[in-house]
Write a protein that holds these residues in place. Structure first.
Motif, PDB file in Angstrom:
ATOM      1  N   GLY A 170       0.838  -1.193   0.000  1.00  0.00           N
ATOM      2  CA  GLY A 170       0.000   0.000   0.000  1.00  0.00           C
ATOM      3  C   GLY A 170       0.873   1.242   0.000  1.00  0.00           C
ATOM      4  O   GLY A 170       1.696   1.439  -0.887  1.00  0.00           O
ATOM      5  N   ASP A 171       0.718   2.061   1.003  1.00  0.00           N
ATOM      6  CA  ASP A 171       1.503   3.288   1.092  1.00  0.00           C
ATOM      7  C   ASP A 171       2.582   3.199   2.167  1.00  0.00           C
ATOM      8  O   ASP A 171       2.990   4.192   2.739  1.00  0.00           O
ATOM      9  N   ARG A 172       3.070   1.991   2.428  1.00  0.00           N
ATOM     10  CA  ARG A 172       4.082   1.763   3.456  1.00  0.00           C
ATOM     11  C   ARG A 172       5.248   0.952   2.899  1.00  0.00           C
ATOM     12  O   ARG A 172       5.065   0.022   2.120  1.00  0.00           O
ATOM     13  N   MET A 173       6.445   1.329   3.304  1.00  0.00           N
ATOM     14  CA  MET A 173       7.635   0.519   3.058  1.00  0.00           C
ATOM     15  C   MET A 173       7.999  -0.105   4.396  1.00  0.00           C
ATOM     16  O   MET A 173       8.099   0.592   5.410  1.00  0.00           O
ATOM     17  N   ILE A 174       8.203  -1.428   4.392  1.00  0.00           N
ATOM     18  CA  ILE A 174       8.528  -2.120   5.626  1.00  0.00           C
ATOM     19  C   ILE A 174       9.914  -2.760   5.455  1.00  0.00           C
ATOM     20  O   ILE A 174      10.142  -3.499   4.493  1.00  0.00           O
ATOM     21  N   LEU A 175      10.822  -2.399   6.350  1.00  0.00           N
ATOM     22  CA  LEU A 175      12.185  -2.945   6.332  1.00  0.00           C
ATOM     23  C   LEU A 175      12.339  -3.909   7.492  1.00  0.00           C
ATOM     24  O   LEU A 175      12.004  -3.574   8.628  1.00  0.00           O
ATOM     25  N   ARG A 176      12.873  -5.117   7.195  1.00  0.00           N
ATOM     26  CA  ARG A 176      13.106  -6.113   8.243  1.00  0.00           C
ATOM     27  C   ARG A 176      14.514  -6.636   8.111  1.00  0.00           C
ATOM     28  O   ARG A 176      15.051  -6.746   7.014  1.00  0.00           O
TER      29      ARG A 176
END
Length: 190
Positions: free
Chosen positions: A183-189
């Motif tokens: 969506g409108d999120r970048m998720i870094l793991r």
């Protein structure tokens, strides 16, 4: 109270006397009208102060900021469509635009100076191909880099000799994470 506090008190007192003197001379014979004007301006100032206080409470909802958990960093998409990530470099917060098309971490000259890098000592011996053409770069090391709970003792970076609006976070750093865009999120793991 110290000397600075007394100075401020005297300054504010003189300012209040000047405004009150103007009010009395302007509204002589019309004190009711003057009092209404004073109360109206007082309410305007109070409204502005309340609005500022509320803005401090709701700004994270209006302009979402990155959030960190023990296992991930969530970065909202900005209004311009980009993702901006704030790293802490040597104790200094620094905002980068995530650029998956860039190889390295690229600092603007102003951000490099904020980190205490002496621009006069840099040797701009490298070159980088950008959308605006070839620019000269200088290699530097950034120590004590943190993104939420994730820490790196040292990472390589470049200082761009050209003019840049902000710094870029390229794949040399972003590649240390798994990247998910939802969506409108970048998720870094990690």
């Amino acid at each position: 109270m110290d000397g600075d506090d007394y100075g401020r008190l005297i300054y504010l007192s003189l300012l209040l006397v000047a405004v009150a003197g103007w009010g009395f001379s302007e509204y002589r014979g019309r004190m009711g009208q003057g009092l209404r004007a004073f109360l109206a301006w007082g309410l305007i100032v109070l409204g502005l102060m309340a609005g500022y206080g509320l803005w401090q409470d709701i700004r994270h909802d209006v302009m979402p900021m990155q959030r960190a958990s023990a296992s991930a960093i969530e970065i909202p998409r900005a209004m311009d469509g980009h993702y901006y990530i704030t790293l802490t470099v040597a104790g200094q917060p620094l905002t980068f635009m995530a650029d998956t098309g860039a190889t390295g971490v690229v600092l603007s000259k102003s951000d490099a100076a904020r980190l205490g890098i002496d621009l006069a000592d840099l040797v701009f011996a490298g070159q980088s191909q950008t959308a605006n053409g070839i620019v000269r770069t200088a290699r530097v090391r950034l120590d004590d880099v943190s993104l939420g709970p994730f820490h790196d003792a040292s990472i390589g970076a470049f200082v761009n000799e050209g003019d840049m609006d902000g710094s870029l976070l390229g794949m040399e750093y972003l590649g240390r994470y798994s990247i998910e865009i939802s969506g409108d999120r970048m998720i870094l793991r990690r």
